[in-house]
Write a protein that holds these residues in place. Structure first.
Motif, PDB file in Angstrom:
ATOM      1  N   LYS A  35       0.820  -1.216   0.000  1.00  0.00           N
ATOM      2  CA  LYS A  35       0.000   0.000   0.000  1.00  0.00           C
ATOM      3  C   LYS A  35       0.855   1.268   0.000  1.00  0.00           C
ATOM      4  O   LYS A  35       0.346   2.370   0.184  1.00  0.00           O
ATOM      5  CB  LYS A  35      -0.916   0.002   1.227  1.00  0.00           C
ATOM      6  CG  LYS A  35      -1.917  -1.150   1.237  1.00  0.00           C
ATOM      7  CD  LYS A  35      -2.737  -1.144   2.525  1.00  0.00           C
ATOM      8  CE  LYS A  35      -3.720  -2.308   2.543  1.00  0.00           C
ATOM      9  NZ  LYS A  35      -4.492  -2.374   3.804  1.00  0.00           N
TER      10      LYS A  35
ATOM     11  N   ASP B  11      -1.427  -7.637   7.855  1.00  0.00           N
ATOM     12  CA  ASP B  11      -2.505  -6.778   8.324  1.00  0.00           C
ATOM     13  C   ASP B  11      -3.756  -7.616   8.565  1.00  0.00           C
ATOM     14  O   ASP B  11      -3.944  -8.657   7.915  1.00  0.00           O
ATOM     15  CB  ASP B  11      -2.826  -5.690   7.286  1.00  0.00           C
ATOM     16  CG  ASP B  11      -1.910  -4.475   7.412  1.00  0.00           C
ATOM     17  OD1 ASP B  11      -1.121  -4.427   8.376  1.00  0.00           O
ATOM     18  OD2 ASP B  11      -1.989  -3.585   6.550  1.00  0.00           O
TER      19      ASP B  11
ATOM     20  N   ASN C  21      -2.441   3.952   7.054  1.00  0.00           N
ATOM     21  CA  ASN C  21      -3.699   3.620   6.381  1.00  0.00           C
ATOM     22  C   ASN C  21      -4.737   4.730   6.492  1.00  0.00           C
ATOM     23  O   ASN C  21      -5.679   4.783   5.700  1.00  0.00           O
ATOM     24  CB  ASN C  21      -4.275   2.320   6.949  1.00  0.00           C
ATOM     25  CG  ASN C  21      -3.416   1.112   6.607  1.00  0.00           C
ATOM     26  OD1 ASN C  21      -2.781   1.079   5.556  1.00  0.00           O
ATOM     27  ND2 ASN C  21      -3.381   0.129   7.492  1.00  0.00           N
TER      28      ASN C  21
ATOM     29  N   THR D  92      -1.940   8.920   4.095  1.00  0.00           N
ATOM     30  CA  THR D  92      -2.185   7.537   3.691  1.00  0.00           C
ATOM     31  C   THR D  92      -1.149   7.099   2.656  1.00  0.00           C
ATOM     32  O   THR D  92      -0.896   7.811   1.679  1.00  0.00           O
ATOM     33  CB  THR D  92      -3.601   7.401   3.110  1.00  0.00           C
ATOM     34  OG1 THR D  92      -4.549   7.794   4.105  1.00  0.00           O
ATOM     35  CG2 THR D  92      -3.869   5.968   2.663  1.00  0.00           C
TER      36      THR D  92
END
Length: 417
Positions: free
Chosen positions: A67, A102, A308, A320
């Motif tokens: 991410k 996660d 996140n 983020t």
């Protein structure tokens, strides 16, 4: 992404050889002047104890590097051209591994392996761990390499026996752990040959566990691999490859970080002969000694997270997708939290080090690591009246955040009863 050039003229460069030799003056500067600093690898660097502890528990932070843009950046000066991180990319086993870190995958897989590492379960291993230490330290020579004899062999024997890995195969994991640790280091990309070695080690270690697990399927074995298979059968969607990935995560990072812990502990005991003597006379001090080793010289200096949801801290916003480097070793010596933070002081600190983390990613192997390290240090103290380092400087392993001796030749004298 944070801009390293946007700070007030201070660039935190963990690749600097002087920093590697002694990082603690830089950590003090970070805590005092730059508690939230745009740092290397397009990351945020957090160094104060209260901030690090808070963020370790914060659910707005995760560990799925897919991410973020972290893998596309090198450590070092801001103007360096960014090669692919480690030469490994995010499309293979390493990418899948990080995605397991996660929730909800993390929650499922952690529950799969939690039972063997509870305090009660680890207590049942005391005799076997002590037996391993006694076996390794019997007929101790006057000169030996503490990393070879204790750092490498204690964890691979204990964990290898727990998992049902034959003794003849266990030495393979010592080699693999060093190579795979580079993948988890999150640092400057190594030369191409070392990146290739890391890739081979990942593939070989994973293949070893897949084969071993397939041989155990449907059996009634009592080793940890067999137990994990039976538990996994009761969880929808888990495959042999999931269990193999967890086996890699259990044994490989643990071997390298434990070796660092033991090496750092032996260095401190050599520098503090009074503590060595106190431990020999009172093994009950083992926990206090270990906590001070972990606070002063942790085996891992930083823990990474991915943002996140935006988080505001010290007047700045971590967005983020940003990566956060939580500087455990800096936090462990924070003057705002610990009195005389650079001094080894048994039982003097009311708050605990952060070396095993906090929150949902708290080190699962904490209890077993403590037991192995404590028994190794007590065994050494009981046998050795003195421990002396060879040379003025310790030869450190290469890397950024994993910190421990590459080799640690010591000279010892036998303790007189």
């Amino acid at each position: 992404m944070p801009d390293p050039a946007a700070n007030t003229g201070f660039f935190f460069n963990p690749t600097d050889p002087e920093f590697r030799r002694d990082p603690y003056p830089v950590y003090r500067k970070l805590r005092d002047e730059h508690p939230l600093l745009p740092g290397p690898l397009s990351s945020w660097v957090v160094s104060r104890y209260d901030d690090v502890e808070f963020l370790l528990r914060d659910r707005r932070l995760g560990k799925d590097l897919g991410k973020s843009q972290f893998f596309a950046q090198p450590a070092g000066a801001p103007d360096e051209e960014p090669p692919p991180f480690l030469g490994l990319g995010m499309d293979g086993w390493d990418g899948n591994l990080f995605k397991l870190l996660d929730p909800p995958d993390h929650t499922t897989l952690r529950s799969l392996v939690a039972a063997p590492f509870t305090p009660a379960a680890v207590d049942t291993l005391i005799k076997s761990v002590t037996a391993v230490v006694d076996e390794l330290l019997v007929d101790l020579p006057p000169r030996f390499d503490a990393m070879e004899l204790l750092g490498a062999m204690v964890p691979v024997r204990v964990l290898g026996d727990m998992m049902g890995i034959p003794r003849d195969d266990q030495k393979l994991f010592v080699e693999w752990s060093t190579e795979i640790a580079r993948l988890l280091e999150l640092g400057a990309p190594p030369p191409e040959d070392l990146a290739a070695a890391s890739q081979r080690a990942v593939a070989e270690c994973t293949e070893y566990f897949v084969r071993a697990l397939e041989e155990r399927q449907g059996g009634d074995g009592t080793d940890l691999m067999s137990t994990l298979l039976r538990v996994a059968d009761e969880i929808d969607g888990l495959t042999v490859h999931h269990v193999a990935a967890m086996c890699v995560l259990l044994i490989v990072p643990g071997l390298d970080t434990f070796a660092n812990l033991i090496g750092n502990a032996v260095v401190l005991l050599a520098q503090h002969p009074d503590v060595l003597n106190r431990l020999a006379g009172d093994p009950g001090l083992g926990d206090d000694v270990l906590d001070e080793v972990l606070r002063l010289e942790p085996p891992t200096h930083a823990s990474w997270r991915v943002v996140n949801e935006p988080i505001d801290l010290h007047g700045q916003t971590m967005q983020t997708g940003d990566v956060v480097l939580l500087m455990l070793a800096a936090a462990n010596r924070d003057e705002r939290t610990f009195g005389a933070p650079d001094t080894l002081s048994l039982g003097a600190h009311g708050r605990k080090h952060l070396s095993f983390g906090r929150g949902i990613h708290y080190c699962l192997g904490d209890n077993l690591s403590r037991l192995m390290a404590k028994e190794a240090l007590i065994g050494l103290a009981r046998r050795c009246g003195s421990v002396e380092l060879e040379g003025d400087e310790v030869d450190l392993k290469p890397g950024l955040w994993l910190r421990g001796p590459a080799r640690l030749p010591v000279t010892v004298t036998a303790r007189v009863s």
